[in-house]
Design a protein around this motif. Structure first.
Motif, PDB file in Angstrom:
ATOM      1  N   ILE A 109      11.426  11.204  -7.954  1.00 44.88           N
ATOM      2  CA  ILE A 109      11.921  11.573  -6.632  1.00 44.88           C
ATOM      3  C   ILE A 109      10.920  11.203  -5.540  1.00 44.88           C
ATOM      4  CG2 ILE A 109      12.587  13.489  -5.130  1.00 44.88           C
ATOM      5  CD1 ILE A 109      14.694  12.689  -7.190  1.00 44.88           C
ATOM      6  N   ILE A 110       9.641  11.513  -5.775  1.00 42.96           N
ATOM      7  CA  ILE A 110       8.605  11.192  -4.783  1.00 42.96           C
ATOM      8  C   ILE A 110       8.537   9.688  -4.569  1.00 42.96           C
ATOM      9  CG2 ILE A 110       6.156  11.333  -4.205  1.00 42.96           C
ATOM     10  CD1 ILE A 110       7.664  13.991  -4.120  1.00 42.96           C
ATOM     11  N   LEU A 111       8.608   8.932  -5.653  1.00 44.24           N
ATOM     12  CA  LEU A 111       8.595   7.468  -5.556  1.00 44.24           C
ATOM     13  C   LEU A 111       9.759   6.980  -4.695  1.00 44.24           C
ATOM     14  CD1 LEU A 111       7.703   4.598  -6.460  1.00 44.24           C
ATOM     15  CD2 LEU A 111       9.167   4.906  -8.471  1.00 44.24           C
ATOM     16  N   ILE A 112      10.946   7.503  -4.937  1.00 46.14           N
ATOM     17  CA  ILE A 112      12.131   7.085  -4.180  1.00 46.14           C
ATOM     18  C   ILE A 112      11.948   7.394  -2.699  1.00 46.14           C
ATOM     19  CG2 ILE A 112      14.585   7.568  -3.794  1.00 46.14           C
ATOM     20  CD1 ILE A 112      14.835   8.043  -6.823  1.00 46.14           C
ATOM     21  N   ILE A 113      11.435   8.581  -2.390  1.00 46.30           N
ATOM     22  CA  ILE A 113      11.240   8.981  -0.985  1.00 46.30           C
ATOM     23  C   ILE A 113      10.214   8.081  -0.303  1.00 46.30           C
ATOM     24  CG2 ILE A 113      10.392  10.816   0.524  1.00 46.30           C
ATOM     25  CD1 ILE A 113      11.560  12.824  -1.485  1.00 46.30           C
ATOM     26  N   ILE A 114       9.093   7.837  -0.984  1.00 48.37           N
ATOM     27  CA  ILE A 114       8.039   6.989  -0.396  1.00 48.37           C
ATOM     28  C   ILE A 114       8.557   5.583  -0.131  1.00 48.37           C
ATOM     29  CG2 ILE A 114       5.825   5.868  -0.851  1.00 48.37           C
ATOM     30  CD1 ILE A 114       4.990   8.419  -2.329  1.00 48.37           C
ATOM     31  N   VAL A 115       9.208   4.993  -1.129  1.00 50.85           N
ATOM     32  CA  VAL A 115       9.733   3.626  -0.963  1.00 50.85           C
ATOM     33  C   VAL A 115      10.771   3.596   0.157  1.00 50.85           C
ATOM     34  CG1 VAL A 115      11.079   1.789  -2.044  1.00 50.85           C
ATOM     35  CG2 VAL A 115       9.281   2.936  -3.343  1.00 50.85           C
ATOM     36  N   PHE A 116      11.623   4.605   0.208  1.00 55.65           N
ATOM     37  CA  PHE A 116      12.667   4.663   1.228  1.00 55.65           C
ATOM     38  C   PHE A 116      12.054   4.705   2.634  1.00 55.65           C
ATOM     39  CE2 PHE A 116      15.859   6.808   3.852  1.00 55.65           C
ATOM     40  CZ  PHE A 116      17.005   6.117   3.519  1.00 55.65           C
ATOM     41  N   VAL A 117      11.064   5.573   2.831  1.00 57.07           N
ATOM     42  CA  VAL A 117      10.428   5.713   4.145  1.00 57.07           C
ATOM     43  C   VAL A 117       9.694   4.438   4.539  1.00 57.07           C
ATOM     44  CG1 VAL A 117       8.619   6.932   5.429  1.00 57.07           C
ATOM     45  CG2 VAL A 117      10.229   8.219   4.008  1.00 57.07           C
ATOM     46  N   VAL A 118       8.913   3.890   3.608  1.00 60.13           N
ATOM     47  CA  VAL A 118       8.164   2.661   3.901  1.00 60.13           C
ATOM     48  C   VAL A 118       9.117   1.506   4.208  1.00 60.13           C
ATOM     49  CG1 VAL A 118       6.629   0.901   2.927  1.00 60.13           C
ATOM     50  CG2 VAL A 118       6.154   3.337   2.544  1.00 60.13           C
TER      51      VAL A 118
END
Length: 268
Positions: free
Chosen positions: A114-123
């Motif tokens: 989940i954290i990976l998805i959020i980080i990639v999405f924001v970046v």
């Protein structure tokens, strides 16, 4: 859903899931998805559209140009959704004995990413914003306010009864189909023989290239390269868990769907 995860990630209490995708051998039959994509998404649509418009003209007579175009877009979108569903059906039939438990396991593993998805999405969205600023600095002939691909999609939203169909296609079905093609086939399967690093690059270029076939500016490819890199990064760091990129892709398309539909709802 495919991944380089092996079934060792399952608990001892669970019976092992037979997972041919974890094998080092390429699952060759999955490449039937490529001609299926061309057949169902292109040939079949053209044939059905031709038959439909001829039938409507025969039954109701010639339509005004504007009405004809709206009818063409409407039926084209319906047949596009049908074609995408047929591709998924084909993939299911090729793996009907194992795909459901494998998919369930991959989506259960999403909580780890989940954290990976959020980080990639924001970046990804920050980079898209920076790229939009960069486009404004280019000579006017290279600038664009939106890609041709997005403008084509936006035209479909002028037909309000299509909105549920557009939601199913854009937010749900298309992300699954595209991830099967660009991540599962190109990276996961071809990567077994041609190295994953090289296939990461091929996946990015093919994904971006197919979204700018009708582009009027060469720089329209930029947003799609950024998105493709985001999907590939998420795919890599999740251990090539396809459920991760499907979720990220759905989230991206959902935001796009909302950003397009809100002005229509507000009457702007």
């Amino acid at each position: 859903m495919t991944s380089e995860y092996n079934d060792s990630q399952q608990t001892n209490e669970q019976p092992p899931i037979r997972n041919e995708f974890a094998s080092k051998r390429i699952v060759k039959r999955d490449f039937w998805l490529i001609p299926a994509y061309a057949g169902f998404n292109m040939v079949l649509i053209i044939m059905l559209l031709s038959m439909t418009m001829r039938t409507l003209t025969y039954l109701f007579g010639p339509m005004p140009e504007n009405q004809f175009e709206r009818s063409l877009m409407s039926w084209g979108q319906i047949y596009t959704l049908i074609g995408q569903c047929l591709i998924l059906l084909l993939f299911y039939l090729m793996h009907k004995k194992t795909i459901i438990p494998i998919a369930m396991q991959r989506f259960k593993d999403l909580k780890k990413h989940i954290i990976l998805i959020i980080i990639v999405f924001v970046v990804m969205y920050l980079l898209l914003g920076v790229y939009g600023w960069f486009i404004e600095l280019l000579p006017e002939k290279y600038q664009f306010d939106d890609t041709v691909n997005n403008k084509t999609i936006e035209q479909l939203f002028t037909i309000k009864w299509l909105w549920p169909i557009l939601f199913l296609d854009i937010v749900i079905i298309t992300p699954i189909v595209e991830e099967l093609l660009f991540r599962h086939l190109i990276i996961h399967e071809l990567g077994k023989k041609l190295t994953y690093g090289a296939m990461y690059v091929v996946s990015i270029l093919v994904f971006a290239g197919l979204h700018v076939i009708h582009a009027t500016s060469p720089f329209e490819i930029g947003p799609y390269i950024i998105m493709a890199i985001g999907f590939v990064v998420a795919y890599h760091f999740s251990g090539r868990n396809l459920a991760t990129t499907i979720t990220l892709h759905m989230a991206n398309n959902f935001i796009s769907f909302i950003s397009i539909i809100i002005p229509f709802i507000l009457g702007k």
